[in-house]
Design an enzyme around this catalytic site. Structure first.
Site, PDB file in Angstrom:
ATOM      1  N   GLU A  29      -2.771  -9.615   4.006  1.00 25.09           N
ATOM      2  CA  GLU A  29      -3.414 -10.237   5.039  1.00 25.09           C
ATOM      3  C   GLU A  29      -2.742  -8.795   6.045  1.00 25.09           C
ATOM      4  O   GLU A  29      -1.765  -8.771   5.997  1.00 25.09           O
ATOM      5  CB  GLU A  29      -3.778 -11.627   5.381  1.00 25.09           C
ATOM      6  CG  GLU A  29      -4.236 -11.649   6.690  1.00 25.09           C
ATOM      7  CD  GLU A  29      -4.779 -13.597   6.732  1.00 25.09           C
ATOM      8  OE1 GLU A  29      -4.586 -13.885   6.390  1.00 25.09           O
ATOM      9  OE2 GLU A  29      -5.448 -13.471   7.424  1.00 25.09           O
ATOM     10  N   ASN A 176     -13.662 -16.591   4.252  1.00 25.88           N
ATOM     11  CA  ASN A 176     -12.731 -17.526   3.726  1.00 25.88           C
ATOM     12  C   ASN A 176     -12.486 -18.843   4.441  1.00 25.88           C
ATOM     13  O   ASN A 176     -13.056 -18.887   5.954  1.00 25.88           O
ATOM     14  CB  ASN A 176     -11.330 -16.428   4.335  1.00 25.88           C
ATOM     15  CG  ASN A 176      -9.934 -17.661   3.952  1.00 25.88           C
ATOM     16  OD1 ASN A 176      -8.875 -17.315   3.054  1.00 25.88           O
ATOM     17  ND2 ASN A 176      -9.420 -17.355   5.842  1.00 25.88           N
ATOM     18  N   GLU A 177     -11.829 -20.201   3.503  1.00 29.12           N
ATOM     19  CA  GLU A 177     -12.311 -21.245   4.565  1.00 29.12           C
ATOM     20  C   GLU A 177     -12.866 -21.185   5.707  1.00 29.12           C
ATOM     21  O   GLU A 177     -12.736 -21.160   6.750  1.00 29.12           O
ATOM     22  CB  GLU A 177     -10.497 -20.766   5.203  1.00 29.12           C
ATOM     23  CG  GLU A 177      -9.148 -21.306   4.357  1.00 29.12           C
ATOM     24  CD  GLU A 177      -7.993 -22.013   4.792  1.00 29.12           C
ATOM     25  OE1 GLU A 177      -7.571 -21.855   6.054  1.00 29.12           O
ATOM     26  OE2 GLU A 177      -7.052 -21.598   4.079  1.00 29.12           O
ATOM     27  N   TYR A 252      -1.166 -25.102   0.080  1.00 28.32           N
ATOM     28  CA  TYR A 252       0.150 -25.358   0.330  1.00 28.32           C
ATOM     29  C   TYR A 252       0.885 -25.675   0.015  1.00 28.32           C
ATOM     30  O   TYR A 252       0.341 -27.170   0.017  1.00 28.32           O
ATOM     31  CB  TYR A 252       0.180 -24.262   1.731  1.00 28.32           C
ATOM     32  CG  TYR A 252      -0.093 -22.917   1.509  1.00 28.32           C
ATOM     33  CD1 TYR A 252       0.225 -21.822   1.225  1.00 28.32           C
ATOM     34  CD2 TYR A 252      -1.619 -22.810   2.174  1.00 28.32           C
ATOM     35  CE1 TYR A 252      -0.164 -20.740   1.936  1.00 28.32           C
ATOM     36  CE2 TYR A 252      -2.083 -21.729   2.377  1.00 28.32           C
ATOM     37  CZ  TYR A 252      -1.827 -20.659   2.145  1.00 28.32           C
ATOM     38  OH  TYR A 252      -1.939 -19.276   2.400  1.00 28.32           O
ATOM     39  N   GLU A 308      -5.553 -19.367  -2.790  1.00 30.90           N
ATOM     40  CA  GLU A 308      -4.454 -18.688  -1.471  1.00 30.90           C
ATOM     41  C   GLU A 308      -3.268 -19.992  -2.111  1.00 30.90           C
ATOM     42  O   GLU A 308      -4.017 -21.669  -2.283  1.00 30.90           O
ATOM     43  CB  GLU A 308      -4.691 -19.403  -0.062  1.00 30.90           C
ATOM     44  CG  GLU A 308      -5.146 -17.947   0.554  1.00 30.90           C
ATOM     45  CD  GLU A 308      -5.140 -17.807   2.034  1.00 30.90           C
ATOM     46  OE1 GLU A 308      -4.798 -18.906   2.386  1.00 30.90           O
ATOM     47  OE2 GLU A 308      -6.207 -17.101   2.609  1.00 30.90           O
ATOM     48  N   GLN A 357       2.527 -14.941   0.901  1.00 25.19           N
ATOM     49  CA  GLN A 357       1.287 -13.414  -0.197  1.00 25.19           C
ATOM     50  C   GLN A 357       2.499 -12.599  -0.342  1.00 25.19           C
ATOM     51  O   GLN A 357       3.856 -12.860  -0.399  1.00 25.19           O
ATOM     52  CB  GLN A 357       1.434 -13.087   1.935  1.00 25.19           C
ATOM     53  CG  GLN A 357      -0.043 -14.223   1.809  1.00 25.19           C
ATOM     54  CD  GLN A 357      -0.346 -13.188   3.681  1.00 25.19           C
ATOM     55  OE1 GLN A 357      -0.773 -12.158   4.040  1.00 25.19           O
ATOM     56  NE2 GLN A 357      -1.676 -14.634   4.171  1.00 25.19           N
TER      57      GLN A 357
END
Ligand code: AHR
Length: 510
Positions: A29, A176-177, A252, A308, A357
């Protein structure tokens, strides 16, 4: 050898679903030093580069066989306007990266640079298009620019920018999201947007897009259910719509709170075990989303993508809080190992996963020093490397017929031994983790349906779970040959697992 012996039965002649190599995917990113200073240093850099792309980073990642790279975000994707990142660099307009540090983004790394990076890595591009602040036309033009042959307005523009032939792109993210930084939409609202953006993200010629709808936050199964309903054609035989081939979710590993996530290198035993519990929770999440999807799509035509995942700690002291730069210890490596065991067990539905990432951000493979440029491979890198033989291999079910050792962690019970296995080209690969911080364990592999010949084993461990690599001590946590694998009288293998260790056993099968 320890007294704790965990029996594990593997029928090596009963292949399960293939472990999609894209479960070992990556994510880059425009965030902190991931792109600038990480992947890309510019053509004038003293560091060896090709078109500004760091060649030492490329070389290190090529050793992982990285299958795909997601770009340009993340939250950045929904404020990225791709046309700002093409053409002569000095003419590209700048923007402010409001999500990540409020720094100026000069757009020197854009579409052509990303595609060149993917070519150098031998990885498939996975582009996240802008749904949050972009237009349908903008996304549609981007697909045309990248993939169309012959003659068209976007093809002419691409050719003017020096690229004659179209690229091939498969993986295409529709935002995204969307529930958060991607527009704060409801699932209904997003589904409507995804229908429009997905429709006009066209297949040009024989380039077929694999469109990934932006999915749920963690355990938001209602989001998944809404997307399954709205993006497929309901009926006795559910058919996914032509404009959506997969949906994603993000998760996460954060043992603390969003405000205080915990430190990457300074932690106690309780923090360590809490981290492992949080990592293992991804199993419940994949099961939950898969169950919802199974209700609508029992034929498993729609893919589930975890684009992610990884640990998220407080940033390293003294670094920009918006850059998400964190160290990476043996604890992170074990988190990765647990995730992969779980991914392998869900190979029937989970088609892709992308760690967040790849360089200098969150659970990175590579850390680079901002001053000297020195490159360090993290403990997590080594898990990806040791496990790469699972890519595109047939998963093998691992039965643990007796109770595995456990630790009570708050209200949760953590199984401290984790095993997964696969088979490819006459070769067996078994991955084994011992998450216990203090106790060793032995796993006795009862290998049925095949004869094991040559055996090779490697181990990743260190004195403490806190150990990590730095430019001064780059190999403090690095794999080495593991000698403590012995043949059993029944043709199996007994594998010794020291406390907090990750081991791979590779065997030829006759
Ligand atoms: O990976 C960092 C950020 O985490 C991503 O930009 C966003 O999608 C997620 O919230």
């Amino acid at each position: 050898m320890s007294n704790v012996v965990v029996p594990a039965i593997i029928n090596v002649d009963v292949p399960g679903p293939v472990i999609n190599r894209h479960l070992y995917g990556h994510f880059a990113e425009h965030l902190g030093r991931c792109i600038y200073g990480g992947f890309y240093v510019g053509e004038d850099s003293d560091l060896p580069n090709e078109g500004g792309i760091r060649l030492d980073v490329v070389e290190a990642l090529r050793a992982l066989n990285i299958p795909n790279l997601r770009w340009p975000g993340g939250c950045f994707a929904d404020e990225y306007h791709w046309m700002d990142g093409i053409g002569p660099k000095e003419e590209r307009p700048s923007m402010v990266n409001t999500h990540w540090g409020n720094v100026e983004e000069n757009n020197h790394f854009g579409t052509h640079e990303f595609m060149a990076l993917c070519e150098l890595l031998g990885a498939e591009p996975y582009i996240s298009g802008n749904v949050g602040s972009g237009t349908v036309k903008e996304m549609s033009d981007w697909v045309e620019y990248l993939t169309r042959e012959g003659d068209s307005p976007m093809v002419r523009l691409r050719k003017r920018n020096g690229r004659e032939e179209p690229w091939r792109i498969r993986f295409w993210g529709l935002g995204n999201e969307a529930w958060g930084c991607g527009g704060h939409m409801s699932a209904q609202q997003y589904a409507a947007e995804a229908r429009r953006f997905g429709t006009y993200s066209r297949d040009h010629g024989d380039n077929k897009l694999y469109r990934v709808a932006a999915g749920a936050n963690s355990g938001d199964y209602a989001w998944t259910e809404t997307l399954m309903k709205q993006l497929g054609e309901l009926g006795c035989a559910y058919r996914p719509a032509a404009f959506m081939q997969a949906l994603s979710f993000h998760y996460y590993t954060i043992p603390g709170t969003w405000q205080d996530k915990g430190d990457a290198t300074v932690f106690g035993t309780d923090d360590y075990y809490r981290t492992m519990v949080k990592a293992a929770y991804v199993d419940e999440l994949i099961t939950g989303h898969s169950n919802v999807m199974d209700c609508y799509d029992p034929g498993k035509n729609v893919g589930l993508v975890l684009d992610e995942w990884g640990t998220w700690w407080n940033v390293e002291p003294g670094t920009n809080p918006g850059f998400l730069y964190q160290q990476n210890t043996l604890r992170d490596a074990l988190v990765a190992a647990v995730h992969f065991d779980i991914f392998h067990r869900h190979a029937d539905r989970l088609v892709m996963a992308n760690i967040a990432q790849t360089v200098n951000v969150l659970q990175a493979m590579i850390l680079t020093d901002p001053d000297s440029g020195a490159l360090v491979l993290t403990p997590t890198y080594h898990v990806f490397e040791m496990n790469k033989g699972h890519q595109d291999a047939a998963s093998l079910r691992v039965d643990l017929p007796a109770a595995v050792p456990t630790r009570e962690v708050g209200e949760s019970t953590l199984a401290t031994v984790s095993v997964s296995a696969s088979r490819k080209d006459g070769r067996l690969l078994v991955s084994l983790s011992n998450l216990d911080a203090a106790e060793a364990a032995d796993v006795e592999l009862d290998l049925r349906g095949g004869t094991v010949t040559g055996v090779r084993s490697r181990i990743l461990t260190a004195g403490k779970p806190h150990d990590h690599n730095t430019p001064e001590t780059p190999a403090a946590v690095a794999p080495r040959a593991h000698e403590q694998v012995t043949a059993t009288t029944t043709g199996g293998l007994r594998v010794h697992l020291p406390a907090h260790s990750f081991v791979t056993v590779e065997a030829d099968l006759a």
